[in-house]
Design an enzyme around this catalytic site. Sequence first.
Site, short mmCIF file in Angstrom:
data_model
loop_
_atom_site.label_atom_id
_atom_site.label_comp_id
_atom_site.label_asym_id
_atom_site.label_seq_id
_atom_site.Cartn_x
_atom_site.Cartn_y
_atom_site.Cartn_z
N ASP A 396 0.80 -1.22 0.00
CA ASP A 396 0.00 0.00 0.00
C ASP A 396 0.83 1.27 0.00
O ASP A 396 0.30 2.35 -0.29
CB ASP A 396 -0.97 0.00 1.19
CG ASP A 396 -2.13 -0.96 0.97
OD1 ASP A 396 -2.41 -1.29 -0.20
OD2 ASP A 396 -2.75 -1.40 1.96
N TYR A 484 -10.21 -1.10 2.04
CA TYR A 484 -10.04 -1.32 3.48
C TYR A 484 -9.75 -0.02 4.22
O TYR A 484 -9.08 0.87 3.70
CB TYR A 484 -8.89 -2.30 3.76
CG TYR A 484 -9.30 -3.75 3.68
CD1 TYR A 484 -10.00 -4.35 4.72
CD2 TYR A 484 -8.99 -4.52 2.57
CE1 TYR A 484 -10.38 -5.69 4.65
CE2 TYR A 484 -9.37 -5.86 2.50
CZ TYR A 484 -10.06 -6.43 3.54
OH TYR A 484 -10.44 -7.74 3.46
#
Length: 776
Positions: A396, A484
């Site tokens: 990420d 998320y």
Amino acid sequence: MVVQSLLVAILAAIPTLARPDANFWKRVVDARDTGTTCDIYADPPKTKAPKSNVWSQITTEDVKAVWDLVHAPATGLNLTNPDNATLTDNYVYFIDTLSTNKTAVLPYIDGEGPSPSKYARVVIFEGGKEEPVSQEYMVGPLPVDKETKVEKLDYIFNGGKGGAVPFNGRAFDGKRSSATTPLLTKVMGDVADITIALFDGAYLGPTHNGTNITAADTTPVSIDGSTAYRTIMFRYPGLASYMLPIDFYVIMDVTGTDASKYFLRGYVTNERFFATAAELRAAYDAGEIINEFPQTRDSTWALLDIQKEMGKRDLEERLAPQSIELGGKRYRLDTEQQYVEYMGWSFYMAFTRTLGLMFYDIRFKGERILYELSMQEAAAQYGGFQPKAANTVYHDTYYAIGTYAATLVEGFDCPYGASMLNISYPQGRGSSVHPQGLCLYEADSGFPVARHRTSGSSTYGFTRLGSVKGSALHVRTILTIGNYDYMFNYAFHVDGSIEVEVRASGYLQSSPYYKNQTRFGPRVSQGTQGSLHDHILTFKADFDLLGQKNSLEVTDLKVVNQSHPWFPEFGTFEQMELQTSTMKTEQQFNWAANGQSMYCVVSEKENAWGTKRGYRIIPGRSNIHLSIPNSPFTKKNSEFLKSHLAVTKVHDTEPYANSWQNVNMPAAPQQDFAKFFDGEDIENEDLALWFNLGMHHFTRSEDVPVTLYSEAVSSITFAPQNFFDRAQEGDLQNRRWIVSNTTSGKLEYEDYGVPLASCKVELEEPVDKILPWVTL
């Protein structure tokens, strides 16, 4: 106007879901002259940082000056404004703050040395070069003046090419995506009649009126930078599109900067691969391609919203319990320097667009425990028998994780009255601000930090009981990365321990359901399977216990055979004992089975009892590492994910476990964590501990609509281990001593000078009308 004296617990029950009117809380005043207050929105007491925050984000003015400098013709980078650039141009991808070298910081924060210079980190996509690359630069010292230089940032990377990454391995930004759109439009247009017949979906280009499905891709897009591919999956659009996957995939070869040379690698559907549109059409015409479990277009079942069909829980219309700092804030804050003091703790906070929140110079009672505590990577790897699941790995930081700081919801993400701080980061030629992206608050630990009772004999007829309040200062941020929301929580406890916790909530990256693929996850809806995956979050803890000379001590609980002369009838029997050793060299390692090893970072300096002073590393919930050690998609670029723990000697050349560009270079990473372990001695050296938190996500129907924070959680604790001469509770006044007379039943209390707080509230109406359940 009626003035009533109320217990502060009543304030927590006021039935509102919004932040109360500030004027209401301003009418809350202390009922006693105790120096406490029930104004929960009062600013925390101020403090002044002992030194400037040398780790802080570069300023907006610095960003603008750096931008102008690298674009200046005299600098020679031949840059095009990103708004007008193409694949074959040179343009700035982003500007960030470069980590300040520890060797430059220590003389300043520990002595009278000069404040270290700050530098910007600039990533430039150099598509205009004969060999196009992504190249990192360092620009400084800042602020920009005649001494400022623009130099290649090579020294923090060990992959062999410094700060350069080949074009095919560089980030797949909007310009690369746009360059592949014509091919995607064509190959999907060639089979539009089939996709419409199968799942009533067509992709005819991003702006075409006939397009009614969305295209999504994944990483990695390369293996070693020599070639590039793009894997596309399709979903039905909507607020819950992640839960509406369609069983159709396109894989394209997108190597190089010449889009005319891109070509189709093939289609995947019905668990089969078709190299051409003709092959797919032949199978479809033969009746071999079906849609066995049609996906619904209705996303309401997957929305995080009240579901009326589930009914209503009794009394749920009342506001849930709240945590309130009713005695007033007990931490001090220097907002400008992002410096915090709390119950003996002190630390600086910093933030970058690449890594998000970081902590520096963490001290307890004046002694440094950690030089740095920071998240290094939030990764996920999936399993399955579709291209999206089987081939997906996320790092990420690749998506600039710090730029996704969510605005926190007061009273729900953080308690009412928490200190809500904005987060900023460089964006283009300026800065972007996320309001309320970070919160600080003190909260009850949910248990006393210490408690014990002594009982007298019946002759004395009393029982004595003591309990010491447990509390901690929490620093929290939530980063929304695609599907998320990662919640990062750092708790500084009054006993001298630090707890790091991460939770995950959000939509599954799901897959189309096939009844013969439940080994990759269960069916969670009509046509949706929850895809099995790992979440691994890597952190760095640079310990400086009483200086930079530390060791990692391992204490094993061993089973040995002993005999006791006072029990000869037992003969030889099993007993347990401790065997202590010190790690000699840098290494990766895992938690011992049954928790029978204790890992402590220790100093050679001893406490009053002749024991080395140290801090213990204590596993919490779900301490895992990556399940797959030899996947081609995480072969060399994810070594930091493959063990519970690792220890290395600190170097300025090794500030990060990973490079944000590593995800697309699994066979030839820009930063190879495995190279950190080169046999260096780590006894009495400056040590960094790298640790992993995370979850093996065994997906379930309760992941619908979203994964729950209550279950997807992982944590670790650093706690004093002989660091002090006794437990750090003796200077805490928040305690109660009770003597209970067992004959009379009367209780006597000692409050140690900390009485229970009560508040006086000025209300517009009598309290029994506003809160009718209150008896006055």
